[in-house]
Write a protein that holds these residues in place. Sequence first.
Motif, short mmCIF file in Angstrom:
data_model
loop_
_atom_site.label_atom_id
_atom_site.label_comp_id
_atom_site.label_asym_id
_atom_site.label_seq_id
_atom_site.Cartn_x
_atom_site.Cartn_y
_atom_site.Cartn_z
N ARG A 136 -17.36 2.48 1.39
CA ARG A 136 -16.01 2.01 1.71
C ARG A 136 -15.66 2.12 3.19
O ARG A 136 -15.04 1.22 3.75
CB ARG A 136 -14.99 2.80 0.89
N TYR A 137 -16.06 3.23 3.79
CA TYR A 137 -15.64 3.46 5.17
C TYR A 137 -16.79 3.39 6.18
O TYR A 137 -16.58 3.62 7.36
CB TYR A 137 -14.91 4.81 5.28
N TYR A 171 0.83 -1.20 0.00
CA TYR A 171 0.00 0.00 0.00
C TYR A 171 0.86 1.26 0.00
O TYR A 171 1.52 1.56 0.99
CB TYR A 171 -0.91 -0.05 1.23
N LYS A 172 0.87 1.97 -1.13
CA LYS A 172 1.55 3.27 -1.23
C LYS A 172 2.96 3.25 -0.67
O LYS A 172 3.34 4.09 0.15
CB LYS A 172 0.74 4.34 -0.50
N ASP A 193 -5.83 11.69 -0.28
CA ASP A 193 -6.37 10.75 -1.27
C ASP A 193 -7.88 10.92 -1.41
O ASP A 193 -8.43 10.88 -2.51
CB ASP A 193 -6.07 9.30 -0.85
N LEU A 194 -8.55 11.09 -0.26
CA LEU A 194 -10.00 11.21 -0.30
C LEU A 194 -10.43 12.55 -0.92
O LEU A 194 -11.43 12.62 -1.63
CB LEU A 194 -10.58 11.06 1.12
N ARG A 213 -10.05 12.08 -4.59
CA ARG A 213 -11.14 11.28 -5.14
C ARG A 213 -12.42 12.13 -5.23
O ARG A 213 -13.14 12.09 -6.22
CB ARG A 213 -11.34 10.03 -4.27
N ARG A 218 -0.54 3.82 -5.87
CA ARG A 218 -1.22 5.07 -5.52
C ARG A 218 -2.30 4.87 -4.46
O ARG A 218 -2.97 5.82 -4.06
CB ARG A 218 -1.82 5.70 -6.78
N GLY A 219 -2.48 3.64 -4.02
CA GLY A 219 -3.42 3.39 -2.94
C GLY A 219 -4.87 3.47 -3.35
O GLY A 219 -5.76 3.57 -2.49
N MET A 220 -5.15 3.44 -4.64
CA MET A 220 -6.53 3.60 -5.09
C MET A 220 -7.36 2.32 -4.89
O MET A 220 -8.55 2.39 -4.64
CB MET A 220 -6.55 4.02 -6.57
N ALA A 268 -6.64 0.13 -2.47
CA ALA A 268 -6.79 0.09 -1.01
C ALA A 268 -7.95 0.99 -0.59
O ALA A 268 -8.70 0.66 0.33
CB ALA A 268 -5.49 0.54 -0.35
N LEU A 269 -8.12 2.11 -1.28
CA LEU A 269 -9.23 3.01 -0.98
C LEU A 269 -10.57 2.29 -1.21
O LEU A 269 -11.50 2.44 -0.44
CB LEU A 269 -9.12 4.24 -1.87
N ASP A 270 -10.63 1.49 -2.30
CA ASP A 270 -11.85 0.74 -2.57
C ASP A 270 -12.12 -0.30 -1.48
O ASP A 270 -13.26 -0.68 -1.24
CB ASP A 270 -11.76 0.05 -3.93
N LEU A 282 -4.02 9.98 3.76
CA LEU A 282 -5.30 9.38 3.39
C LEU A 282 -6.36 10.46 3.12
O LEU A 282 -7.15 10.36 2.18
CB LEU A 282 -5.80 8.44 4.50
N TYR A 311 -20.35 6.89 -2.11
CA TYR A 311 -19.07 6.27 -2.44
C TYR A 311 -18.23 6.07 -1.17
O TYR A 311 -17.68 5.01 -0.91
CB TYR A 311 -18.34 7.14 -3.45
#
Lengths: 191, 166
Positions: free
Chosen positions: B94-95, A105-106, B69-70, B73, A132-134, A136-138, B66, B90
């Motif tokens: 996920r979270y 992961y990243k 990243d969010l 997105r 890029r951790g994308m 893992a984000l999912d 993180l 979305y």
Amino acid sequence: MAQRSKLRWVILALPLLAFLWLTIFLLRGLFSDPTELSSALVGKPVPQFELPDIYDTTKVHTEEVLQGRPMLLNVWATWCPTCRAEHEYLNQLAAQGVYIVGLNYKDDSRAKAVNWLNTLGDPYQINLFDERGMVALDFGVYGAPETFLINAQGEVVYRHVGDVNDRVWNNVLGPQYNELMQAYESAGATP
Amino acid sequence: MMRSFITMLLVAIGVAVSSWSIAYAANLETYKFDDPKKEALFRELIDELRCPKCQNQTIGDSDAPLAKDLRDRTYMMIQQGASKQEVVDYMVARYGDFAYYRPPVKLSTVVLWLGPVVVILVGAGVILMRVRSRNNAEVELSEQEQAQLATLRDSESSDSKQDKSS
């Protein structure tokens, strides 16, 4: 008259009951870990993805590598000290025949990650490289290490946040994994 | 003494606020929008989505990788024309509900929504009952209590007679 006094007692007891309830509620809060979020993915199939292999980036894996048998999906990176702490334990589990897939992961660099596996040992059957951790984000990953328990249908059964150690494996992950393995093996024996 | 203390306090608050707004601006400046509506939606969303890593910060004011990243997105989805609900869905997929600062009304969150109302209603009920019971202060006495009262009255009147006679 007797009924009236009974009602009175009930009303008088209410604050005490409310106090006891609050005490229990807050006491539980003291010992709970708010960073341990349950995964929103539990009971759902793993998300779709396409990721390169960590050793050979021309080789591309999809979500199909997470289907077909019970397994652990371990999210790790070389920048994560706790991952280092749990790595030896993962080696032991792999030696016992536990099927583990890695999700890098990243990480700082692929070379660093490969070097880590070469020096500390590689407990992973397959290692996915999520630069890029994308992906893992999912998966709803919010840190490393995290370990997902996945069943033969490719559905997430459980997510553990933090390192996998003797206590976690024996009390939490191991029993669930063994249960899945039993179901998987008995299904395989009588097709 | 008091004055210098207040000055110091004001300076401290000023420093805290300005450093917060600098960090906040740094988090936003990399996102360019052509459409002011989309920009407004983006700002609204990053103030309502919670960073799962840092727990008590929104993804707008957290510096965690993180959170970035969010934000990326969220930016990407808005640029592609996603609605607010789509972005929230979305993140929640996920979270979990945790990711959104406005929790939905569900069995597990119903205490959050109805708790304050219930507490107010119970409080109002208690006050009402107390006021009422004070107004109807007339109390019915049992036979035993009435007998007791009678003897008390008797003894009192006899006492007063004795007082007069003495």
